[in-house]
Design a protein around this motif. Structure first.
Motif, PDB file in Angstrom:
ATOM      1  N   UNK A  14     127.295 151.942  25.520  1.00 25.77           N
ATOM      2  CA  UNK A  14     126.473 151.302  26.438  1.00 25.77           C
ATOM      3  C   UNK A  14     125.673 151.882  26.674  1.00 25.77           C
ATOM      4  N   UNK A  15     124.717 152.964  26.156  1.00 29.32           N
ATOM      5  CA  UNK A  15     123.167 152.643  26.520  1.00 29.32           C
ATOM      6  C   UNK A  15     122.728 151.065  26.413  1.00 29.32           C
ATOM      7  N   UNK A  16     122.736 149.821  26.367  1.00 30.03           N
ATOM      8  CA  UNK A  16     122.623 148.698  26.434  1.00 30.03           C
ATOM      9  C   UNK A  16     122.777 148.515  27.464  1.00 30.03           C
ATOM     10  N   UNK A  17     124.705 148.552  27.853  1.00 29.46           N
ATOM     11  CA  UNK A  17     124.279 148.248  28.706  1.00 29.46           C
ATOM     12  C   UNK A  17     123.461 149.044  30.312  1.00 29.46           C
ATOM     13  N   UNK A  18     124.166 150.641  30.211  1.00 27.67           N
ATOM     14  CA  UNK A  18     123.117 150.830  31.396  1.00 27.67           C
ATOM     15  C   UNK A  18     121.028 150.667  31.388  1.00 27.67           C
ATOM     16  N   UNK A  19     120.774 150.599  30.177  1.00 26.69           N
ATOM     17  CA  UNK A  19     119.258 150.309  29.863  1.00 26.69           C
ATOM     18  C   UNK A  19     119.608 148.668  31.252  1.00 26.69           C
ATOM     19  N   UNK A  20     120.362 147.482  30.578  1.00 27.26           N
ATOM     20  CA  UNK A  20     120.087 146.912  30.975  1.00 27.26           C
ATOM     21  C   UNK A  20     120.264 146.710  32.548  1.00 27.26           C
ATOM     22  N   UNK A  21     121.243 147.943  33.731  1.00 21.73           N
ATOM     23  CA  UNK A  21     121.576 147.378  34.666  1.00 21.73           C
ATOM     24  C   UNK A  21     120.445 148.282  35.480  1.00 21.73           C
ATOM     25  N   UNK A  22     120.036 149.732  34.459  1.00 18.99           N
ATOM     26  CA  UNK A  22     118.627 150.435  35.460  1.00 18.99           C
ATOM     27  C   UNK A  22     117.572 149.646  35.567  1.00 18.99           C
ATOM     28  N   UNK A  23     117.217 148.787  34.321  1.00 14.39           N
ATOM     29  CA  UNK A  23     115.722 148.587  34.017  1.00 14.39           C
ATOM     30  C   UNK A  23     115.444 146.939  34.052  1.00 14.39           C
ATOM     31  N   UNK A  24     116.412 145.918  34.065  1.00 14.98           N
ATOM     32  CA  UNK A  24     116.862 144.747  33.555  1.00 14.98           C
ATOM     33  C   UNK A  24     116.134 144.328  32.691  1.00 14.98           C
ATOM     34  N   UNK A  25     116.305 144.953  31.167  1.00 11.00           N
ATOM     35  CA  UNK A  25     115.691 145.216  29.725  1.00 11.00           C
ATOM     36  C   UNK A  25     117.015 144.483  29.403  1.00 11.00           C
ATOM     37  N   UNK A  26     117.291 143.565  28.196  1.00  7.26           N
ATOM     38  CA  UNK A  26     118.255 143.322  26.925  1.00  7.26           C
ATOM     39  C   UNK A  26     117.461 144.033  26.234  1.00  7.26           C
ATOM     40  N   UNK A  27     117.931 145.407  25.915  1.00 10.05           N
ATOM     41  CA  UNK A  27     117.380 145.869  24.739  1.00 10.05           C
ATOM     42  C   UNK A  27     118.925 145.348  23.451  1.00 10.05           C
TER      43      UNK A  27
END
Length: 104
Positions: A14-27
């Motif tokens: 979920x953290x990974x998806x939220x970071x991608x959604x908010x910052x367009x970063x694939x953590x």
């Protein structure tokens, strides 16, 4: 850390998806897991500070052990079971573990 307090079963995926959604970063998943672990350790430290001087060492040790179980619960039923155990030891500790103000 706020997200973990609001959503105790917030998983690294979920953290990974939220970071991608908010910052367009694939953590990478392992970084998301580490971020979650750092946040839980911070919450654990805050919990330990709250317990300092208020309870016997045995009670503190038990509450901290239960907090660790809560932090890594994978299912809501497991989370709530451990929260009931914390409540049985001390209602204020449960309130703090849930991220609320223990001094109201």
């Amino acid at each position: 850390m706020e997200k973990l307090q609001d959503t105790p079963l917030y998983q690294p995926i979920h953290i990974k998806k939220d970071i991608f959604k908010e910052y367009d970063i694939d953590m990478p998943y392992h970084q998301a897991w580490l971020r979650k672990d750092v946040a839980y350790k911070s919450l654990h430290d805050n919990f330990a500070k709250y317990l300092r001087g208020k309870y016997s060492q045995a009670t503190k040790d038990t509450l901290l052990q239960l907090l660790s179980q809560v932090a890594y619960a994978l299912r809501v039923v497991d989370f709530e079971k451990v929260m009931r155990e914390i409540r049985e030891l001390n209602i204020q500790a449960e309130i703090l573990a849930r991220g609320s103000n223990p001094n109201y």
